[in-house]
Motif scaffolding. Structure first.
Motif, PDB file in Angstrom:
ATOM      1  N   THR A   6       0.663  -0.984  -0.003  1.00 47.35           N
ATOM      2  CA  THR A   6       0.107  -0.486  -0.313  1.00 47.35           C
ATOM      3  C   THR A   6       0.763   1.571  -0.101  1.00 47.35           C
ATOM      4  O   THR A   6       2.161   1.103   0.493  1.00 47.35           O
ATOM      5  CB  THR A   6      -0.832  -0.229   0.935  1.00 47.35           C
ATOM      6  OG1 THR A   6      -0.500   0.141   2.653  1.00 47.35           O
ATOM      7  CG2 THR A   6      -1.355  -1.533   1.201  1.00 47.35           C
ATOM      8  N   GLU A 102       4.984  -1.162  -6.704  1.00 48.87           N
ATOM      9  CA  GLU A 102       3.300  -1.071  -7.340  1.00 48.87           C
ATOM     10  C   GLU A 102       2.528  -0.959  -6.326  1.00 48.87           C
ATOM     11  O   GLU A 102       2.654  -1.962  -5.679  1.00 48.87           O
ATOM     12  CB  GLU A 102       3.310  -1.049  -8.928  1.00 48.87           C
ATOM     13  CG  GLU A 102       1.816  -0.740  -9.786  1.00 48.87           C
ATOM     14  CD  GLU A 102       1.628  -1.470 -10.367  1.00 48.87           C
ATOM     15  OE1 GLU A 102       1.942  -2.530 -10.288  1.00 48.87           O
ATOM     16  OE2 GLU A 102       0.627  -0.589 -11.221  1.00 48.87           O
ATOM     17  N   GLU A 103       2.226   0.310  -5.605  1.00 47.71           N
ATOM     18  CA  GLU A 103       0.670  -0.394  -4.753  1.00 47.71           C
ATOM     19  C   GLU A 103      -0.071  -1.181  -5.894  1.00 47.71           C
ATOM     20  O   GLU A 103      -0.358  -1.192  -6.887  1.00 47.71           O
ATOM     21  CB  GLU A 103      -0.056   1.058  -5.347  1.00 47.71           C
ATOM     22  CG  GLU A 103      -1.421   0.912  -4.198  1.00 47.71           C
ATOM     23  CD  GLU A 103      -2.413   2.601  -4.446  1.00 47.71           C
ATOM     24  OE1 GLU A 103      -3.016   2.441  -3.316  1.00 47.71           O
ATOM     25  OE2 GLU A 103      -1.829   3.142  -5.449  1.00 47.71           O
ATOM     26  N   GLY A 104       0.252  -2.377  -5.147  1.00 47.66           N
ATOM     27  CA  GLY A 104      -1.064  -2.948  -4.815  1.00 47.66           C
ATOM     28  C   GLY A 104      -0.030  -4.668  -5.612  1.00 47.66           C
ATOM     29  O   GLY A 104      -0.693  -5.749  -5.676  1.00 47.66           O
ATOM     30  N   GLN A 137       2.011   4.929  -6.763  1.00 46.92           N
ATOM     31  CA  GLN A 137       0.783   5.105  -7.053  1.00 46.92           C
ATOM     32  C   GLN A 137       0.147   3.662  -7.930  1.00 46.92           C
ATOM     33  O   GLN A 137       1.477   3.468  -9.192  1.00 46.92           O
ATOM     34  CB  GLN A 137      -0.486   5.727  -7.107  1.00 46.92           C
ATOM     35  CG  GLN A 137      -0.177   7.140  -8.350  1.00 46.92           C
ATOM     36  CD  GLN A 137       0.697   7.399  -8.964  1.00 46.92           C
ATOM     37  OE1 GLN A 137       1.626   7.527  -8.118  1.00 46.92           O
ATOM     38  NE2 GLN A 137       0.496   8.323  -9.607  1.00 46.92           N
ATOM     39  N   LYS A 138      -0.571   2.441  -8.087  1.00 44.17           N
ATOM     40  CA  LYS A 138      -1.149   1.752  -9.232  1.00 44.17           C
ATOM     41  C   LYS A 138      -1.001   2.796 -10.488  1.00 44.17           C
ATOM     42  O   LYS A 138      -1.292   3.525 -10.744  1.00 44.17           O
ATOM     43  CB  LYS A 138      -2.697   1.113  -8.842  1.00 44.17           C
ATOM     44  CG  LYS A 138      -2.797  -0.618  -9.606  1.00 44.17           C
ATOM     45  CD  LYS A 138      -3.780  -1.025  -9.020  1.00 44.17           C
ATOM     46  CE  LYS A 138      -3.664  -2.085  -9.367  1.00 44.17           C
ATOM     47  NZ  LYS A 138      -2.072  -3.258  -9.194  1.00 44.17           N
ATOM     48  N   GLY A 139      -0.059   2.106 -11.716  1.00 47.47           N
ATOM     49  CA  GLY A 139      -0.384   2.909 -12.327  1.00 47.47           C
ATOM     50  C   GLY A 139       0.878   3.197 -13.003  1.00 47.47           C
ATOM     51  O   GLY A 139       1.427   3.398 -14.218  1.00 47.47           O
ATOM     52  N   ASP A 142       5.261  -0.511 -13.606  1.00 46.45           N
ATOM     53  CA  ASP A 142       4.677  -1.906 -13.164  1.00 46.45           C
ATOM     54  C   ASP A 142       5.718  -2.560 -12.690  1.00 46.45           C
ATOM     55  O   ASP A 142       6.141  -3.286 -12.731  1.00 46.45           O
ATOM     56  CB  ASP A 142       5.152  -2.151 -15.587  1.00 46.45           C
ATOM     57  CG  ASP A 142       4.046  -3.817 -15.702  1.00 46.45           C
ATOM     58  OD1 ASP A 142       3.761  -4.100 -14.822  1.00 46.45           O
ATOM     59  OD2 ASP A 142       4.874  -3.607 -16.487  1.00 46.45           O
ATOM     60  N   LYS A 143       4.677  -3.043 -11.758  1.00 42.85           N
ATOM     61  CA  LYS A 143       4.957  -3.678 -10.465  1.00 42.85           C
ATOM     62  C   LYS A 143       6.208  -3.272  -9.871  1.00 42.85           C
ATOM     63  O   LYS A 143       5.804  -3.586  -9.066  1.00 42.85           O
ATOM     64  CB  LYS A 143       5.465  -5.463 -11.508  1.00 42.85           C
ATOM     65  CG  LYS A 143       3.710  -6.226 -12.190  1.00 42.85           C
ATOM     66  CD  LYS A 143       3.804  -6.896 -12.130  1.00 42.85           C
ATOM     67  CE  LYS A 143       4.255  -7.320 -13.770  1.00 42.85           C
ATOM     68  NZ  LYS A 143       3.804  -7.026 -15.071  1.00 42.85           N
TER      69      LYS A 143
END
Lengths: 337, 337
Positions: A6, A102-104, A137-139, A142-143
């Motif tokens: 997160t 990456e978030e997530g 943040q997501k995006g 890449d990972k």
């Protein structure tokens, strides 16, 4: 703690402290890292015992996919920088690690990546002594991307470098070419080729140790992104000489040849992650091949060509025809490392 | 060459070689980098002249936006790592740079970033000696991320570290708090506050040099992500002691106070990029403030609190009320550095 990265894991606060202590410090466990300062403090006198020059190198790893046959982005990040530090003859000792997450991202995937980094370091006698973690943040990434920077010591009286390349020197590779590139391509492009081909991702210091005592070794590189071809171009440009490669002599696995033919690509341009290109005096070639062949990492070593006076790089085919080997101008293999 | 980064700039081929020589090698011009090997070779004897321990640190920079009042991601990447190397008392000497570029990034922006990196390095006497460039397809990274790793030498007989923190020690900050965080927040969240506030982004070695001869300096940190609060928590945890901060003593600009009140945030949690937190023996505080106040970078230095026996961190308000200063658990300021 949630099962995923997160934004709080990157804010310098409590969640980040916990991530660092539970994941990084635990896996890379060593007294320098455990001091928890913003920098590693390394004993210069201890370093001076092996030589008088430091070798210092850096690499960022952005490979896609992050897990692949033969390794993952973490193992690759240790091998890649360790090899860049080592190819001047140095003994890699210390590594820094910068993670951009990456978030997530699943914490289980991060844990697996860290575990292979720690294991690869342990086997190679390398310590991760300092690090940094960022979360975006997501995006925004890449990972996971990883930067490693490495420090090693160059043993005294060793002078490997492109300035020593001379006409008549031989070009040796330490094993089969293109395995890493072909593995990633097969996986990513869903070529569907059933094969036990896997990345050659490895720390090459055992081979460097075997080469160190041999006088006629002039310069050594690991042929990663851009393949052997990119290394040959660097050699030729720096030495203001040419190189001729014998196509027949190239050690290339059948599966890699197949993938190359399928896609109309050149294995000489494919990335390797565990292969040396060695320039050596002609009279030392036999000695070099003998020591390399004795080691698992060098068992397929071969002489593939020689340094020539004309400032061009030729590939000589099986039937004697010669063609120019240019550097590729477009991008056949993005994010290969 | 096109006006934008293309995937070919990252493939190890001709376009990448041209990018490296025309942009990086030219801007960071120095004989070590110019050797063009895969690693920098540094003279250990030369390093040993100033001390017996290396300081080695790494940081990745993912700030959004990449240009801001007072600097850009490049200047930040030099300052951030130089400061991490320096806060143990070391003299930062060498830097590695790893660039991760998004396909489509304007080359003019990259050039501007590299120019400020080179200028910041030149002023601070730091050399960029090795580097790496990766390009990823549009969408796989947000514009540009930079990793820098740094090497410096810790002068002999200097022993700054958290192990020296003791009850009764004073906490000093070298200037106003939260300028960087507030600047980025105002810009990014379109708060629309008209202000000449700018990031405090600076290499802090001049202040470190002033502190080095003063015996009573115990430990020094630069308060970046997580702000002064995160540093205080690290200090307290490592020393197994507490800290009490006097709210009235905190040097905070009026504009930063305004932004904090507007958003209900704490300036102590805001990132700085040019501020030291110093723990020092009480009897040396006056001497420390005197030397700091003489320098532009330290002119607003202030004592903000002291180390206490209870293992808690308190903020004492203007009217004498005390409240616990916890580490923030959520993320108020992503991608601040």
């Amino acid at each position: 703690m949630s099962d995923f990265i997160t934004m709080a894991h990157g804010n310098g606060g409590a969640a980040m402290q916990k991530l660092i202590s539970d994941y990084f410090v635990q896996a890379f466990d060593n007294p320098i890292l455990a001091q928890g300062e913003d920098q590693a403090r390394l004993d210069l006198r201890e370093l001076m015992e092996t030589g008088e020059r430091l070798s210092f190198s850096t690499d960022s790893f952005v490979i896609d996919p992050i897990f692949f046959p033969g390794g993952n982005i973490g193992k690759l990040a240790v091998c890649g920088t360790a090899n860049d530090v080592a190819v001047c003859g140095a003994i890699p000792k210390y590594l820094s690690c910068g993670f951009i997450l990456e978030e997530g991202l699943a914490l289980s995937e991060l844990a697996q990546i860290i575990r292979s980094m720690a294991e690869t370091c342990r086997k190679a006698g390398i310590q991760v002594v300092t690090g940094d973690t960022k979360v975006v943040q997501k995006g925004a990434v890449d990972k996971i991307f990883i930067n490693t920077s490495g420090i090693g010591v160059i043993p005294s009286q060793l002078d490997w470098g492109m300035h020593r390349i001379a006409e008549g020197d031989k070009i040796i590779v330490s094993g089969t070419l293109g395995d890493h590139g072909a593995t990633i391509l097969n996986l990513r492009e869903n070529l569907g080729i059933q094969t036990d081909l896997c990345s050659d991702c490895a720390v090459l210091t055992p081979l460097i140790e075997l080469l160190r005592p041999i006088e006629g070794v002039k310069t050594v590189r690991d042929a990663t992104r851009g393949g052997v071809n990119a290394v040959l171009h660097e050699f030729a440009a720096a030495a203001r000489l040419g190189i001729q490669i014998e196509e027949e002599a190239l050690p290339i696995r059948r599966e890699v040849r197949g993938i190359c033919e399928l896609l109309g690509l050149e294995a000489l341009n494919f990335a390797n992650e565990g292969k040396l290109v060695i320039v050596a005096a002609a009279e030392k070639v036999e000695q070099i091949l003998t020591v390399l062949h004795r080691h698992e990492l060098g068992k397929d070593a071969a002489v593939i060509g020689e340094v020539t006076p004309t400032r061009k790089i030729y590939l000589k085919g099986v039937f004697g025809q010669k063609r120019l080997l240019d550097l590729p101008t477009n991008e056949p293999l993005p994010r290969i490392c």
